[in-house]
Design an enzyme around this catalytic site. Sequence first.
Site, PDB file in Angstrom:
ATOM      1  CE1 TYR A 161      -3.864  -2.233   0.226  1.00  0.00           C
ATOM      2  CE2 TYR A 161      -2.811  -3.190   2.156  1.00  0.00           C
ATOM      3  CZ  TYR A 161      -3.792  -3.231   1.187  1.00  0.00           C
ATOM      4  OH  TYR A 161      -4.709  -4.261   1.173  1.00  0.00           O
ATOM      5  CG  ASP A 190      -2.068 -12.841   5.970  1.00  0.00           C
ATOM      6  OD1 ASP A 190      -2.777 -13.640   6.591  1.00  0.00           O
ATOM      7  OD2 ASP A 190      -2.323 -12.448   4.819  1.00  0.00           O
ATOM      8  CG  HIS A 195       3.137  -7.140  -2.434  1.00  0.00           C
ATOM      9  ND1 HIS A 195       1.954  -7.061  -1.740  1.00  0.00           N
ATOM     10  CD2 HIS A 195       4.088  -6.777  -1.559  1.00  0.00           C
ATOM     11  CE1 HIS A 195       2.191  -6.678  -0.509  1.00  0.00           C
ATOM     12  NE2 HIS A 195       3.469  -6.496  -0.368  1.00  0.00           N
ATOM     13  CE1 TYR A 253      -8.459  -4.198   2.425  1.00  0.00           C
ATOM     14  CE2 TYR A 253      -8.964  -3.083   4.477  1.00  0.00           C
ATOM     15  CZ  TYR A 253      -8.154  -3.922   3.743  1.00  0.00           C
ATOM     16  OH  TYR A 253      -7.043  -4.481   4.334  1.00  0.00           O
ATOM     17  NE  ARG A 254      -4.361  -1.243   4.329  1.00  0.00           N
ATOM     18  CZ  ARG A 254      -3.830  -2.145   5.153  1.00  0.00           C
ATOM     19  NH1 ARG A 254      -4.537  -3.201   5.511  1.00  0.00           N
ATOM     20  NH2 ARG A 254      -2.620  -2.000   5.630  1.00  0.00           N
TER      21      ARG A 254
END
Length: 557
Positions: free
Chosen positions: A105, A167, A419, A500-501
């Site tokens: 993110y 996670d 990623h 959502y984000r």
Amino acid sequence: MVASQEPLVLPPNVSKSAFGDFISACREATGDNVTVISSASQIEDGDYMKPNYTHDPHHVLKQDFFLASAVIAPRNVADVQGIVRAANKHKVPLWPISIGRNSGYGGAAPRVSGSVVINMGKHMNKILEVNVEGAYCLVEPGVTFHDLHQYLVDNNLRDKLWLDVPDLGGGSILGNTLERGVGYTPYGDHFMMHSGMEIVLPSGELMRTGMGALPHPQQKEGARPEDQPWNETSQLFNYGFGPYVDGLFTQSNLGITTKMGMWLMPNPGGYQSYLITIPREEDLKQAVDIIRPLRLGMILQNVPTLRHILLDAAVMGHKSDYTSDISKPLDDAELDAIAEKLNLGRWNFYGALYGPEPIRNAMWGVVKQAFSSIPGAKFYFPEDRKEKDSVLHMRHKTMQGIPTFDELRWVSWLPNGSHLFFSPIAKVNGEDATAQFAVTKARCREAGLDFIGTFTIGMREMHHIVCIVFDRKNEVQKKKAHWLIKTLIDDCAKRGWGEYRTHLAVMDQIMDTYSFNDSIFRKFNEQIKNAVDPNGIIAPGKSGVWPKQYNRDEWKL
Ligand SMILES: Cc1cc2nc3c(=O)[nH]c(=O)nc-3n(C[C@H](O)[C@H](O)[C@H](O)COP(=O)(O)OP(=O)(O)OC[C@H]3O[C@@H](n4cnc5c(N)ncnc54)[C@H](O)[C@@H]3O)c2cc1C
């Protein structure tokens, strides 16, 4: 400049001398806990275990596209207030982070290059309270999931309390909750489980939310507000009285959070994790329709996950372990071969049962019967899975709040693995989930990338987490990954699906999709932003909300 170096990038509209004065003021305010990013040698991608604070290590744009001018690590609330005062004076944008492991993110990187990253976690890392009777904790930004779990272990408290973990265990409890992150026990919705925040506002004033706004009757004479005891119901009832403002401090740019309360889960008195393998890709529809009533009825007690075969395959190996040609996406025959090799399904459902044995047995009976209607579904407990790096063994820990780092392995699916997360919300409905999966999978293939993803199942929706893995040293692939996420955002918005984000690079695009009634949601947030932060110093551009000093159309990516 006085007593400071020149940064590689200055904040917008801030002169060298104003920046220098700001840095000097912050050195004084924080006991010299200031690092100016003045040399390219400071920009190292590092890794998850050793996060950097300069830029996004998983850069989908140029490595230094989102670059900090300096990193400041306050020691306490007074330091934070000193920094905020100096930022207001010199109009310097700040980007607060807790640990900076916001991987996928944007990491610790600021949306506006030249912003000063405020590393809240370096010194402000105390577990202030673990309350067994009330089953909660109060933490500072630098407390990681791993830290708190270790505290429970060291103090022999695991038989009383569990912590919910995502996670990976290295994130900040507070930082993750401010991003509205997710874990996998029954307490998986972290924002839902928080109770009480303490925040330095853009004015520099300190506020406590919820019941924290009500002073403890025994005030410490002469103590600063942040050192006053909390009202004893602050961590028990999160709404308090009057307007409920906590949400305004999540995914937002209205303050710097210095403390947060979090509910801990009473040890349920028994635990059993399980895996259900679901053989065919098209079984997704039936599986999700089975899951919905079970989750709504809380037979599925936690946040279970329905993982695509490649997510598990990537945890268990690199792409090169499964194919000789890593340059193209795997086809269906190859996915079937991988599933067979790993003794997994095309979808794999990881859940857990909580409570004393008779309760678990009753729940398991219902779950097993429901999933048995899928032809070929198979059921496993951890002792049934003997393979090395078994994902069930890993989830067995996660779903009882024991943090791990194993999931990091899927990021290395490709060489120089990096990623981006694409995270749309889906209905817990077979047709909807199948449609969303089909759109994302097809676009991944078009981009030459594999679909790697999972549905994490909330109370009434699913976070569909698509892990866009790319090689950050491969410029062509980076461009494709960027194209992919941008295209998916538009594809999904057309179908009524929103995220959502998100990552820094697409915050504006996503905010633009939340456009009901002439984008009133964004405009309302801008009004609040401008009222509360008139100098626009806190995290400009976060979630696509820009203060008036920034021309949104020019800044939009
Ligand atoms: C393999 C893998 C698996 C992952 N799995 C999950 C998962 O299961 N669930 C999940 O939620 N995430 C997951 N993530 C994403 C991410 O790693 C976590 O969400 C992580 O907890 C976020 O980083 P952090 O806790 O260090 O937060 P930070 O990076 O410190 O903060 C995140 C953001 O919150 C805001 N913020 C933080 N602290 C403050 C503050 N004190 N004041 C004001 N604003 C602040 C800032 O905008 C900041 O950028 C995963 C990542 C990877 C690589």
